[in-house]
Every structure is written in C-alpha cells, then in structure tokens.
Design a protein around this motif. Structure first.
Motif, PDB file in Angstrom:
ATOM      1  N   ILE A 493     -20.741  93.507 125.076  1.00 53.39           N
ATOM      2  CA  ILE A 493     -21.051  94.201 123.824  1.00 53.39           C
ATOM      3  C   ILE A 493     -22.043  93.418 122.996  1.00 53.39           C
ATOM      4  CG2 ILE A 493     -20.082  94.875 121.621  1.00 53.39           C
ATOM      5  CD1 ILE A 493     -17.672  95.801 122.962  1.00 53.39           C
ATOM      6  N   HIS A 494     -21.799  92.157 122.891  1.00 51.76           N
ATOM      7  CA  HIS A 494     -22.668  91.408 121.989  1.00 51.76           C
ATOM      8  C   HIS A 494     -24.056  91.203 122.565  1.00 51.76           C
ATOM      9  CE1 HIS A 494     -19.502  91.005 119.184  1.00 51.76           C
ATOM     10  NE2 HIS A 494     -18.703  90.494 120.079  1.00 51.76           N
ATOM     11  N   ARG A 496     -25.468  93.355 124.353  1.00 51.92           N
ATOM     12  CA  ARG A 496     -26.104  94.637 124.122  1.00 51.92           C
ATOM     13  C   ARG A 496     -26.649  94.721 122.714  1.00 51.92           C
ATOM     14  NH1 ARG A 496     -25.096  99.932 125.292  1.00 51.92           N
ATOM     15  NH2 ARG A 496     -24.063  99.704 127.288  1.00 51.92           N
ATOM     16  N   LEU A 497     -25.859  94.236 121.779  1.00 52.36           N
ATOM     17  CA  LEU A 497     -26.313  94.254 120.392  1.00 52.36           C
ATOM     18  C   LEU A 497     -27.596  93.469 120.235  1.00 52.36           C
ATOM     19  CD1 LEU A 497     -25.242  95.131 117.528  1.00 52.36           C
ATOM     20  CD2 LEU A 497     -24.807  92.725 117.233  1.00 52.36           C
TER      21      LEU A 497
ATOM     22  N   ILE B  60     -28.697 100.465 116.424  1.00 48.31           N
ATOM     23  CA  ILE B  60     -28.354  99.612 115.300  1.00 48.31           C
ATOM     24  C   ILE B  60     -29.539  99.496 114.354  1.00 48.31           C
ATOM     25  CG2 ILE B  60     -26.602  98.299 116.474  1.00 48.31           C
ATOM     26  CD1 ILE B  60     -28.736  96.129 116.807  1.00 48.31           C
ATOM     27  N   TYR B 119     -23.951  91.415 111.867  1.00 51.53           N
ATOM     28  CA  TYR B 119     -22.564  91.848 111.932  1.00 51.53           C
ATOM     29  C   TYR B 119     -21.985  92.039 110.539  1.00 51.53           C
ATOM     30  CZ  TYR B 119     -22.354  90.637 116.838  1.00 51.53           C
ATOM     31  OH  TYR B 119     -22.559  90.579 118.181  1.00 51.53           O
ATOM     32  N   ASN B 139     -21.926 100.276 119.843  1.00 54.62           N
ATOM     33  CA  ASN B 139     -22.521  99.851 121.095  1.00 54.62           C
ATOM     34  C   ASN B 139     -22.048 100.610 122.297  1.00 54.62           C
ATOM     35  OD1 ASN B 139     -24.494  97.698 121.162  1.00 54.62           O
ATOM     36  ND2 ASN B 139     -23.042  96.788 119.745  1.00 54.62           N
TER      37      ASN B 139
END
Lengths: 820, 156
Positions: A493-494, A496-497, B60, B119, B139
């Motif tokens: 997930i991270h 991907r972020l 995002i 975040y 995501n």
C-alpha cells in the motif's frame, strides 16, 4: 549421518556411468549383429536367381531386440537421466551446493564421464552441433530466464540493463579482439596467422556472459535488486548481442576486405536484429494471450499454448535471422501477465513448473556436455594465446564495468557504488553460449581448434574460480542487501502511495519521466489491453491480489508445519526456491492439542479465503455448491466442540479482552492465520469473535449442526435487534446476531431461526460499509433462503442476549453468565 | 553562466532560490515556465484548482495538491512551489550536518517529513487511525468509475 546416503548416491552415479557405456558403444554405427539374440532368417549363398530372397523363418522369434530403432531417443533419455541423477546426487549433501555452484559440479561429472568415454575410445554424442544446440537446448533456458524475469525491477532499470548488455558486450568484444590481435604480432606465441577478423570473432564468442551460478548466489544472499536485475538482464541480452555479433563477424571473417560501408551495414543490421526480435516477441506474446482468453473449456491444453507460441517466436526469428533470444524473452514477458490471469490455477502451476524443469534440464545437459567434450576433443594448446585471453577477459570486463558505470550513474536514481561494481565485474562468468558458439565456428577458420580450446579454458576457469569464490567474496565485502523480500500488504500500500505521489508530481512539473510512462502504460493497459486479452477483465487491485496470495501462503505454512510438504497443495504461489528453503528448515513438531487447534484454525481460514475471493475473480469459483454447506457443518462441529464447558470457561477472560475493542475493530478475529501462536488459547476466542461478525448476516442453514454463537458484542456493532425477525422468519431478511438455538427445543416451529446465510464477501470491519454489505446480503438472502429445522445448540452452552433487546417469548434463551 | 543568470530576471527571487534549493539555473527556468503555464490567468500565484486540474486522474491528487499549500493559505507563489519541488531532488551524499545552514530540501529528513505530510492531512503532527484507514481505502481503488468494487479495508 549423511554418509550412507552419499555412498548410495555415489554408487548410483557410478552405475549410471557404466550404463552410459553400452550406448556409447553403439554411438558409432548400429551394430545389428551385436544387438542380441535376434534370430535372423538364414541367408542362402548366392548361387543363382532365387524366387524368394529369404526363407520363411523356421520358428517364431520369441525374443528379439532391435536397438537401432530406438537408439536415438534411448540415448537422449539416458543422458538426461544421468544428468538428473548427478543433480540428485549433489543435493544429497546439500552443503556442497552452497559453496560450489551446480555448474561446477556438472562440469566435473562431465569430465569424469568424458574421461571414461575417452578411455574406451568412444565418441561423445553429437549434441553440440549447431542445430541441436540452438534449436533444442537453448530455447528452454532462455524461456526460463525470460519467464521468471522480475518485471518490475527490470523495467525500472531497463536503461541500465540495455546499456551494460549492448555497450558492454561491444566494449568487451572489441577490446579483447584488438588486444589479442596486438599480441598476435609477438612472434614467440606463433599465432601470427590469426587476422583481425578472426580475433574479433573469437572475442565476440567469449564475451557472452552467463552468470547462472552467480545469480543463484545472489538470490541466496539477497543482494540488492538493482545489482541482481542488472546481472540477470545483462546475461539475457548479452546472449542476444553476442549471437548477432558472432553472425556479423563470421560473415566478415570470410570476406577478404572490409569496407567502411560494411561497418555501417553492420550497425544497421544490429538494430534490425534487436528491434525485430523484440517486435516479433511482443507480437507472439499478444497472440498467445489472446488465445488463452478462449481456452476456458479446454483447460488441459492451456500450457501448450504458452510453449508453442514461445517456441514459434523463437523459430520465426531464426527464420529471419533476427535475434531469437530477444524474441523469446519478449514473448515470455508480454505473455506472462495476461496468461496468468486467464488460465486456471493448475495450468498456471503446470506452466511454471514445466518451464523451470525444461530450463533446468537443458542447463544441466549443457554443462555436462561441456565436461564430456573437454576430454574428448582434440585440443590445440597455446600457452601464450590462452593465458593472454584469460588476462584480457578479466581486464576488459573490469574496465568496462568501471567506465560504463561512471557514465550511467548520473542517470540512475540509485547509483552503483564500488561494491556493486565489483559484484558486477566479478559476476561475469562465461558459459553455455560461448561454448556452443565456439563449436559452430566454420571450419574455414584455420585455428578453430585453438579457439575451441581457449574458449573451454576460459569457461572452466571462470566457472570454477569465480563461481566458487564469489560467494565468500560478496559476503565479505558486504554488498547492499535487498529489503524487497518483505511482502506485506503494508509495504504494498505504501509503495503504491509513493508511486502515485511521484506520478503526480511529475505531472505537475510537466516532466515526462519514468513514473509518468509507467502510469500511462498502466492506464492503457487497463483500458485497452486487458479488455482485449483477458477473459473477464475485472480489474483486480494488486493489493487484493497480494492479500489473497499472502493469506493462502499463511494457510499453507500452517499446513506445512503440521503435515509434511506443501508442494502438493499450494502450487504456483510458492516458488520452487521457497520450497527448497522450506524443506531445509527443521520441521517443528506440535503437541496434539496445538495440532488440533491448528487444524480447526486452518479449516476456518481456508473457508474464509475461498468465500472472499468469490467476489473478485471467477477463477476461484467453488467447485460445487456443497462446499459452503460442508464447511458450515465443519464449522459448527468445531464450534460445538470448543464450546464444551471446560474449554469455554477458560476462554472467557480472553474473549472479554476482545469485546473491549473499539468499534469495528475485530483485529483478532480477522487474521488468526497470521498468528499461529494464538492458536491454542485464542482459537476458541476467535470462534467467539467470528460469528459475531458473520452472524450479522447469517443464520444457520443446517438443522443438526451445532450452534450459532449467540454471543453479542457489547454495543460495539450496530445490530439489528435480535428477536424481532425470528418471529417472522419466513419472508424476512436477517441481518442478525442472535439466533437462539436450543437443544432439543420444544418448539416444533419449523420456521425457527433456521437460516444461515452463507458468508458473503467481502467482510469489512468498518461499520459504515458493513451496513451496506449487510443490506446487500440481506437482499440476496431472500432469494437464497432455505431453511431447515430447528437448531440444536450444545447443551451446556448459554448465551446472553443483550439486555435491551426484546425477548421473544417463543424463545427460551439460555443465560450466559460470563465470568469476570 | 551569464546568459542564464540574466534570464533569471523574470523569476522572482531567482538567485536566492538557486542557492536554497540547489536546482540548476536551467531547471529553475523551466519550472518557472511551467508555473506560468499552470497559472493561466497570470496572477503570479496558483490556486488549488489549477493544480488539481493536472492531477484529476491521480487517486491521491488532492493530497499532493494539499502538500503544496501551507495550512491556511489559499494560494502558492513561485518560491513556495519551487521549495516544495526541491524535496524531490536526489539526495546528495556529501552534505554533512554542520548545523549552520538549514537542512536542504532534499535531505532524507525533509523528504520523510514531506511524505509524512501526505498521510497527515490535518497537520497535527500525528497520523491518526482514520488517516491511515483513508490511505488504505484510496489505494485499493484501481479503475475508479468502471468498477463497482467497494474499497477493501485491509489491516496490516
């Protein structure tokens, strides 16, 4: 300890080498009379014309032997068996393979067999003729490399890989060729007759890198993936480049004069060959992917398409004399992604396994023959030339890596440091391709034997010396290791972020770069390619895919530690490498109680996974409808068992713990499989926790199976009040927790809470969406309801409904007094 | 580099930005041109709508845009724009912490802080559970509108 098995293995090996003798004997010409007790018809002396050339044989031959008929396949099979036995033999004492790479071992065995064959004056099989090698032995190896190429690191480093492969190989060939030509002028060595073209040709041959042994070492010690992928990619593409160079130079070597336009044509040809290979490969890859879209009814032959199309790509490229290696690699790369979504799980496993198997056996055979041929060919040894060749090989490789890295480092996000460069330079082993190319040198070259000898010398030297020493060296200099081995949802997930961030910022800057292209390609992929090439192109998030994979792996790990080896069970998820590692780990033994708990745990988890995946892909469709029911039965049984008075009391305090979690957080219940240490105590706890989530949606379907757990969550989840619907059990949707089963209940009311919904996916622990899901499920349920009779809960069990819920007078609700 | 220095005249605080961010003059110029392109009405500063237009397809996108704006500010001018982008330069290895100069934008710490901001939407210096959950949900969307797939909450 291992001695007896080693001895056994050795005995096997020796018998096999002796087995190889008979067919070696027959290698020259078929000796029919030798073949055994054939009863031939007697031939009459040629006295005159005869009506019948042969007599009818007097008796029926009882036992005949016809060796020449089966000779060729027989010999092939025996050689392959011999090589495989050798492989088994090495892995018997598995420490050997850590320190000595397999290629060395195979060459050694080949040397021994070659010595044996030489001593009885036999010829080795003609396995190294150009056709056999390039058409039959090389494609599986390249397919194996291409299929298992890690695509993501590859595309992130594609520039570097191509840079090292193409420019590096060119640098090496030209450098070595020139320097060898220079020393040819020294009279002491007696090699003045080798002209420049021949030197260049030879240099092209030995600049093909084949770091198979090195890659295994790198994998074992998990070097950083930049280094790994550059070495891997360089190997693949340098093969292609070498073959092209070889063809070019051999053509040129036969010409007397080289004109400038020939050089120009050579360069042009180079591009044609490379890009043409890629183009063909991609084309065949798409065709294969498209074909697998329609194979849902013919699952048995699905793997065939993969192999046939790759091989076809290879052959067609050979037809046009363009780079067949590039073709097959690109074909495998393109194909893999789409095909693995289209084919069934079993086909996927089969494909992977067969690719690995073919690659492995080809490689084994090649190194084996290398050993054999080393002994049996006529060598021409020339100290000066060969030693200088070795020297220049190392020299130019080291220089090449140094210079090329300096040039490319500024363009890289993660530059190569000196240690990486050392690994890169030292990992330049030579191998199969050089060997084969040396053998296919045209005989018009005067010093062919010298070249062959020199090539073999270089290969042996690099494989043995560098192959054995690379492991301690790499560990000693402490090359940067990778941290990408951690596969977890979190990481996925991270990262991907971060990628989205990078793509976004690139958009803002207006800079078209790496992430931008990747993003664009992914969009193109989703919009067009997947629609066309994949059967049901429901875009599945890679996070979901990873989640499924991890869950299954976890489940399989539990299975593995409990009972033997998982290779039968979870096929394509567990790579062969992992299998090897796992079988090397000592197996833990568990106590009976733990075992039982684990079995229970596992059955619940496996069941849950299947349910979950139904929503996302049809590939995991359940084989039959009885399965959910059967699973429910099992669950009930286990719940019932675990809710006996003894076990239950002890778990109450633990379960209390979970009820105090804030809203929607049923962490413990969600992934018990990931925490086997919880198995013993919390297993029952999790059963307690589970149904509170599931039972939102469900009522038991089966009458006689155990109880739904009518425990309640302390106001943490929104729950429809329990008892209302129980009254109107017929036509209602149930979203409920409390089923009130009762042993031998007096109500003969058949409409009693007899419905258990099957657990529909996906299960969230987020309240908001839980409601949505629940409502959906409720709507679904109405059509799917079947109801059975009354439930029979365990006699001793008591559940306490919430105090504020209206009690159904029909229900005799058992009281549960939790021990606090 | 006389020519580029003179062409930096159009760039507000050009010299200072050069020093602060470590961008090369050519790159700074390019960024200025890009800024002017994004700033369609030539106001001299960007609003969030201008940035969001570029990032409409990014899941995002709103977070990225948010990272450019200081809390409470509605607009971003060129120096701030460049300063944020300076976070993305490759790290230089020979920068030593001597405590005299402020940390350059592309140091590891600053990069981490930037990522943290992605975040931490409410800028309270902590990542709360809901914020993390939001990251998870955003995501797991792949193709936005084509699917009717619900976001999958995965706990790690």
């Amino acid at each position: 300890m291992n001695y007896s098995s080693t001895k056994r293995a050795l005995a096997v090996l020796i018998t096999c080498t002796f087995l190889s003798l008979p067919h070696g004997c027959n290698g020259e010409s078929p000796h029919k009379p030798n073949a055994g007790a054939t009863i031939l018809p007697p031939t009459k002396p040629d006295n005159g014309p005869q009506a019948y050339p042969e007599d009818v044989p007097s008796n029926l031959p009882v036992f005949t032997m016809d060796y020449p008929r089966i000779q060729i396949p027989f010999e092939i099979t025996l050689w392959m068996l011999l090589a495989s036995f050798a492989k088994i033999g090495f892995h018997v004492y598995h420490k050997i393979t850590i320190w000595v790479p397999e290629s060395c071992l195979f060459i050694s065995i080949g040397l021994i067999v070659g010595a044996i064959m030489h001593s009885v004056h036999e010829e080795p099989p003609a396995a190294l003729s150009s056709n056999v090698f390039f058409l039959y032995m090389l494609p599986p190896i390249v397919l194996d490399s291409g299929y298992f190429l890690p695509t993501r690191p590859f595309f992130e480093n594609v520039g570097t890989v191509l840079w090292f492969a193409v420019v590096g190989t060119l640098w090496n060939s030209i450098g070595i060729g020139m320097s060898l030509f220079a020393i040819c002028h020294i009279e002491a060595f007696g090699v003045q007759d080798i002209n420049l073209q021949e030197n260049l040709l030879f240099a092209a041959i030995i600049s093909a890198v084949d770091p198979v042994a090195v890659l295994n070492v790198f994998e074992d010690i998990s070097v950083n993936e930049q280094l790994y992928i550059v070495v891997f990619g360089e190997c693949l593409f340098s093969d292609a480049v070498t073959v092209v160079l070889y063809n070019m130079f051999s053509f040129v070597a036969e010409m007397e004069v080289v004109e400038p336009e020939d050089v120009f044509l050579g360069v042009a040809r180079f591009f044609v060959v490379g890009l043409g290979g890629m183009g063909f490969g991609v084309l065949f890859g798409f065709v294969a992917a498209f074909t697998t879209r329609f194979t849902s009814r013919v699952r048995e032959i699905e793997p065939l398409f993969i192999f046939m199309f790759s091989y076809l790509a290879y052959l067609v490229a050979e037809l046009f004399s363009i780079s067949s290696i590039m073709a097959i690699v690109c074909c495998a790369l393109t194909m893999k992604y789409y095909v693995e979504e289209n084919v069934s799980q079993r086909s996927c496993t089969t494909i992977r396994h067969v690719v690995k198997m073919l690659g492995s056996i080809s490689e084994t055979l090649i190194f084996f023959f290398l050993g054999v041929v080393t002994i049996t060919t006529d060598h021409e040894w020339n100290w000066g030339y060969i030693l200088f060749t070795l020297l220049f090989t190392f020299l130019w490789r080291g220089l090449g890596v140094l210079v090329l890295t300096q040039i490319i480092n500024p363009f890289r996000t993660i530059p190569f440091n000196m240690k990486d460069q050392f690994g890169l330079a030292y990992g330049g082993l030579r191998g199969a391709i050089s060997f084969a190319l040396a053998f296919t040198l045209p005989d018009s070259i005067g010093r062919k034997q010298l070249f062959v000898t020199a090539t073999i010398a270089v290969i042996l030297f690099t494989v043995f010396l560098q192959g054995i020493s690379i492991r301690p060296l790499i560990e000693f200099i402490n090359v940067r290791r990778t941290n990408r081995d951690i596969e977890s949802i979190n990481v996925e997930i991270h990262s991907r972020l971060m990628e989205h961030t990078m793509a976004g910022v690139e958009d803002l800057c207006g800079q078209w770069s790496h992430f931008y292209w990747k993003d664009k390609f992914m969009k193109f992929n989703n919009r067009i390619l997947r629609r066309v090439l994949i059967r049901d192109s429901r875009a599945e998030s890679s996070i979901v895919a990873l989640y499924k994979k991890l869950e299954l792996q976890n489940a399989m790990e539990i299975l593995d530690t409990v009972s033997g080896d998982i290779s039968a069970a979870a096929p394509s998820l567990v790579s062969l490498e992992q299998e090897k590692k796992e079988s090397a780990k000592p197996k833990k033994t568990f106590m009976a109680q733990d075992l039982k708990n684990m079995h229970n745990l596992l059955s619940k988890n496996m069941y849950k996974i299947r349910q979950r995946t139904v929503a996302f892909t049809s590939k995991y469709a359940l084989p039959n409808d009885n399965q959910p029911r059967e699973i429910l039965i099992r669950r009930h049984a286990s719940i019932r068992r675990s809710l006996r008075p003894g076990s239950f009391q002890s778990t109450i305090p633990n379960s209390q713990k979970y009820f105090s979690l804030p809203t929607g957080q049923s962490l413990g219940s969600k992934y018990p499989s990931a925490r086997p240490s919880y198995a013993d105590d919390h297993e029952t706890m999790s059963e307690v926790a589970y149904p509170t989530r599931r039972s939102r949606f469900s009522q038991p379907k089966r009458s006689s199976s155990g109880a739904m757990m009518p425990l309640h969550r302390l106001g943490t989840l929104k729950e429809v009040p329990s008892t209302d619907f129980l009254n109107e059990s017929q036509g209602e949707s149930f979203g409920k927790v409390h089923s009130k089963p009762r042993t031998g209940s007096s109500h003969s009311d058949s409409r009693f809470p007899a419905h258990r919904r099957h657990f529909d996916p996906p299960v969230d622990n987020n309240n908001g969406s839980a409601d949505d899901v629940r409502n959906e499920d409720e709507a679904e349920e109405e059509q799917q309801r079947q109801h059975r009779g009354a439930l029979r809960p365990p006699p001793s069990w008591a559940a306490e409904p919430r105090d504020d819920t209206p009690r159904n007078p029909l229900l005799r609700q058992p009281q549960w007094n939790p021990k606090k | 580099m006389g020519s580029s220095r003179s062409s930096l005249r159009g760039v507000p605080d050009g010299q200072q930005l050069l020093q602060e961010t470590g961008f090369s003059a050519a790159l700074l110029l390019r960024l200025h041109q890009r800024f002017q392109f994004l700033d369609k009405d030539s106001r001299g500063h960007l609003r969030s709508e201008d940035l969001e237009a570029e990032l409409s397809e990014n899941p995002i996108g709103d977070r990225i845009v948010g990272a450019f704006f200081q809390p409470g500010q509605e607009t971003v001018d060129f120096p701030s724009f460049v300063r944020v982008l300076a976070h993305f330069r490759p790290t230089e290895k020979n920068w030593t912490r001597d405590g005299v100069q402020p940390e350059p934008a592309n140091s590891r710490n600053r990069k981490l802080k930037f990522a943290f901001q992605l975040y931490d939407q409410d800028r309270d210096g902590k990542i709360s559970r809901t914020e993390l959950l939001q990251v998870d949900t955003t995501n797991t969307y792949t193709v936005k509108s084509k699917l009717s797939m619900k976001p999958l909450n995965t706990t790690c």
